[in-house]
Design an enzyme around this catalytic site. Sequence first.
Site, PDB file in Angstrom:
ATOM      1  N   GLU A 171       3.823  12.940  -4.604  1.00 41.46           N
ATOM      2  CA  GLU A 171       2.827  13.148  -3.245  1.00 41.46           C
ATOM      3  C   GLU A 171       3.658  14.147  -2.026  1.00 41.46           C
ATOM      4  O   GLU A 171       4.727  13.480  -2.221  1.00 41.46           O
ATOM      5  CB  GLU A 171       2.651  12.121  -3.050  1.00 41.46           C
ATOM      6  CG  GLU A 171       1.799  11.838  -1.027  1.00 41.46           C
ATOM      7  CD  GLU A 171       1.917  10.304  -1.025  1.00 41.46           C
ATOM      8  OE1 GLU A 171       0.984  10.082  -0.247  1.00 41.46           O
ATOM      9  OE2 GLU A 171       3.002   9.529  -0.851  1.00 41.46           O
ATOM     10  N   GLU A 227       0.630  -1.242  -0.045  1.00 38.72           N
ATOM     11  CA  GLU A 227      -0.075  -0.287   0.155  1.00 38.72           C
ATOM     12  C   GLU A 227       0.876   1.109  -0.023  1.00 38.72           C
ATOM     13  O   GLU A 227       1.501   1.956   1.245  1.00 38.72           O
ATOM     14  CB  GLU A 227      -0.951   0.368   1.442  1.00 38.72           C
ATOM     15  CG  GLU A 227      -2.037   0.513   1.073  1.00 38.72           C
ATOM     16  CD  GLU A 227      -2.037   2.229   1.548  1.00 38.72           C
ATOM     17  OE1 GLU A 227      -1.748   3.166   1.403  1.00 38.72           O
ATOM     18  OE2 GLU A 227      -1.925   2.733   2.451  1.00 38.72           O
ATOM     19  N   CYS A 254      -2.144   8.665   3.294  1.00 38.99           N
ATOM     20  CA  CYS A 254      -1.500   7.839   1.454  1.00 38.99           C
ATOM     21  C   CYS A 254      -2.824   8.987   1.168  1.00 38.99           C
ATOM     22  O   CYS A 254      -2.208   8.695  -0.032  1.00 38.99           O
ATOM     23  CB  CYS A 254      -1.032   6.691   1.422  1.00 38.99           C
ATOM     24  SG  CYS A 254      -2.549   5.598   2.601  1.00 38.99           S
TER      25      CYS A 254
END
Length: 506
Positions: A396, A263, A297
């Site tokens: 990100e 993940e 996330c």
Amino acid sequence: MMASQAMVPLRQLFVDGEWRPPAQGRRLPVVNPTTEAHIGEIPAGTAEDVDAAVAAARAALKRNRGRDWARAPGAVRAKYLRAIAAKVIERKQELAKLEALDCGKPYDEAAWDMDDVAGCFEYFADQAEALDKRQNSPVSLPMETFKCHLRREPIGVVGLITPWNYPLLMATWKVAPALAAGCAAVLKPSELASVTCLELADICKEVGLPPGVLNIVTGLGPDAGAPLSAHPDVDKVAFTGSFETGKKIMAAAAPMVKPVTLELGGKSPIVVFDDVDIDKAVEWTLFGCFWTNGQICSATSRLLVHTKIAKEFNEKMVAWAKNIKVSDPLEEGCRLGPVVSEGQYEKIKKFILNAKSEGATILTGGVRPAHLEKGFFIEPTIITDITTSMEIWREEVFGPVLCVKEFSTEDEAIELANDTQYGLAGAVISGDRERCQRLSEEIDAGIIWVNCSQPCFCQAPWGGNKRSGFGRELGEGGIDNYLSVKQVTEYISDEPWGWYRSPSKL
């Protein structure tokens, strides 16, 4: 009590049910991101400690021919999981405070996380009990001379590597289903936030979890995480963290064809149409990006807002953002604390500086709050005048930074939403249910939120597409990540098979 006045417990590594000092005797400082002060230490585990932890896990699986844990009824394992859940609730305030000290998470959020930790252990206790009913499930075959059933067996020793943004909760997402399945685990939490994971070890000891079932090795990624990923006696690795580290874990597992669940990062969109209640949509938009200090996330950090309402929407976002209480996480009403470390703080500032140099406009934030002289604090930041080639749009940030782009048509919104290498999550806010359904189908992501952002329930699967990784955690399939399915087929006819001619009939 203010954060600057508190320290964290002194713990060792947790191996084979006991506290053990690290083999090389080294320790790492725990830095309070609110005050920048050292508030304790964690053990710096290395490959020798990983070896000991893996050996303890393997021994736990083999003990009494597996009957103590791996082959015990799921109901037996469920009792331990429920006991852990009860202890987490009993120590909820203490654990929440430790997370606020360790990683800067606002206390109210950390307390909510502890409820989720307990709920996750309870949920997988239910799944462990349900596993008993799923065992030996029959398979319908086209030949009456055979019958078949399936066994679901623990995959073995699992390495669990977890991040710092939800220290105990992300660990629980892996530990709870692994233990429910009958695996034995070695947990390597992030060196930036290991304190509550070591307290989980204390809880496991208190409830009498069999030795070696859960081992916890803290330390740096290269020193402890890498040896765990590459260990020949680890049967599976589950990881939550960055894309770059995920690639390294895949590479380490590849020579042994070891299964992994990953993940990884995200750059998720939130699409706001012109038929919304603007105040409600603004709050969900800010929550989707600034919750957990922006360090999620799945953060919906790319806002796509319809041109017709963009000006009003941006003005209201700025007003709401300026009203967010940024403070010591232990202060009452804190809604944004510091980011986790100096390194992360500098990285976020560089993202903001680069966005400005590329021509973006900082609507609000982008700097340290004036009233906070110390700590790794960044004001809630909203950036406009974005192009799709900008770093701030594509990469990100993992901090309280929202970038904004306008759209005019639904097709344009879908194209912009999918303009990313990631695919963890997405959100759509609209009063048109059919439109919401269309975008739920069109956005390429593992999780879609409609008229909200960031709700997460352990009953529903979690995971992403593309560079956000693969595999799904949580939900009914969460326990299956840690199970191996065995087919057992039996010949039940009294007649011989008859493929070869019997010598007695020649």
